[in-house]
Design an enzyme around this catalytic site. Sequence first.
Site, PDB file in Angstrom:
ATOM      1  CG  PHE A   1      -1.949   1.030   1.301  1.00 50.44           C
ATOM      2  CD1 PHE A   1      -3.006   1.014   0.411  1.00 50.44           C
ATOM      3  CD2 PHE A   1      -1.901   2.034   2.251  1.00 50.44           C
ATOM      4  CE1 PHE A   1      -4.009   1.979   0.464  1.00 50.44           C
ATOM      5  CE2 PHE A   1      -2.901   3.004   2.315  1.00 50.44           C
ATOM      6  CZ  PHE A   1      -3.954   2.977   1.413  1.00 50.44           C
TER       7      PHE A   1
ATOM      8  CD  GLU B   1       0.404  -0.101   9.492  1.00 50.85           C
ATOM      9  OE1 GLU B   1       0.851  -1.031   8.821  1.00 50.85           O
ATOM     10  OE2 GLU B   1      -0.753  -0.068   9.906  1.00 50.85           O
TER      11      GLU B   1
END
Lengths: 379, 260
Positions: free
Chosen positions: A120, A362
């Site tokens: 991603f 993240e």
Amino acid sequence: MLSEEHAALRATVEEFARKEVAPVIADLYEHDTFPYALVAKMGAMGLFGLPFPEEYGGMGGDYFALCLALEELARVDSSVAITLEDSVSLGAMPIFRYGTGEQKQRWLPELCTGQRLGAFGLTEPGGGSDAGATRTTARCEGDEWVINGSKAFITNSGTDVTSVVTVTAITGVSGGRKEISTIMVPAGHPGFTVSANYSKVGWRCSDTRGLFFDDCRVPLSNLLGERGRGYAQFLAILDEGRIAIAALGVGLAQGCIDECVSYAQQRHAFGHAIGSYQAIQFKIADMETRAHAARLTYYHAAERMLRGEPFKKEAAIAKLVSSNAAMDNARDATQVFGGYGFMNEYPVARFYRDAKVLEIGEGTSEVQRILIARHLGVG
Amino acid sequence: MNIVVLIKQVPDTWSARTLADSDHTLDRASADVVLDEINERAVEEALKIKEADGGEVTVVTMGPQRAADAVRKALSMGADKAVHLSDEGLHGSCAVQTAKALATVIGTLGDVDLIIAGNEATDGTVGAIAAMVADVLGLPDLTHARKVTVEGRTVTVERETDDAITVLRADLPAVISVNEKINEPRYPSFKGIMAAKKKPVATLSLADAGIERIAVGLATATSTVIESTPRPPRLAGQVVTDEGDGAAKLAEYLIGQKLI
């Protein structure tokens, strides 16, 4: 606390990590080698399909099952764990959540087997936490998207088995705001190149690269989800991903305890096993306390998520607490090991190097604090 | 192809293993217990044969209630059903009694084509159960297999010993035992773990299985352990000083230890 099936899965992955990962990981890490053989074995036991339904080749499990697997892997090694985490929760999950039936049939079965990996691409060289600062563009030309721009620090993006990278790009402007969409780009597609693997402080067996798009043309049907919904989509994906990263942090924190408990009984100083001294006992007790508390935060966040309740704050807390536990335990564990803790061949040294990124990836620890404060109506 | 796999729950070789003070039987309660690794290989081989030729894999075990965990693991790997012989009266049974009891249980399963066992458990290390079961059932016995091939109604194995590889063939039904080179057992998938919960497990008492109480147990065992002394701790290694003949001395040592 765990169901019979979750407990059995946890025991299976614990055994796998101990028997298959532990014996080979130090050498792979030393040589920055991507663990292809381990990934294939993890695929064979279904880890990459854990949270997906059987119709797409998944195991019919849930997100908590994935988290338990990540914790047990990270107890032994984080590079292997992050490779799984990234392919499942960032590679495959957006396709599962937002893809059309056709897109899911095309991509999910191979991702669920672990024979191919997904990635991603969100972060850009000029903006990580500031995701709204995305500069990569995708313009609509005939029946194609033409993508230009670059991405940074993208895990799993350049392995020999990477199948698809989902990237965020500006697809227009609406109401004076950038319209961000997510578009799938198959690995090796013309106009899409990746940099060499970065030399990282930790996670040295994982594959992390920069992405470059130079008039990269993909069909309009590669749009994932609704046009202009990219920002909302990746925020939702990142919320879930934080629980997974928290599990990974707890695994690392637990791995530090495992190493220290055994070392404290074997290593002697001043005539006694070092575990007989309170200086060591207190450290290990603190480590256990942090890991235990952190584990409960991610169990709780996962439970809320699976019950369909809001979990954004809980996920942020879990990630913050777990990455702190990982950092603190890694620091204490290397101290318990003394000089040996500074030697790369010892697992605690690897844990020390792997812990830092948990405060960054993240969503940084600062971003987690912003989310928690915002949830309380502050700021 | 109906395949029966004999499995056993044993104390984890990673944990401390002891015998009970009272009767020198294995202290199962104080140890972490696992499905014996050689049995995982036996299950794997059965699953491979089933995947190639179709059929059904039934695991059979004899052991305390707790052995249900070992059964569950075999079912998670992909075995179809299980029979668990569990009765207080089995405590202290010798190998002969065990083999007869297992043979009785196998006899209740209808037509069985192949019985697969590990060559030797890591706890008792008797290594004779497969041969004894074959004897009781009057079946051919192909032990210590490192390779198994089933074609039609015959089974061929490569038997490995210290001295030679022997190729053996027998008509089915037959009993085989496998060694640690036979395969790499799979890890159960989550799907397998969930499916295992729904698979049939018949837990039989001695009475259920039609085994007489007197036929098993410590009181009528053909052999009993009367004394046990733990192996003394490992001695310090032997130092070989290299005076130009280091390699030869090392080789000599290794040959002496039958390592090469």
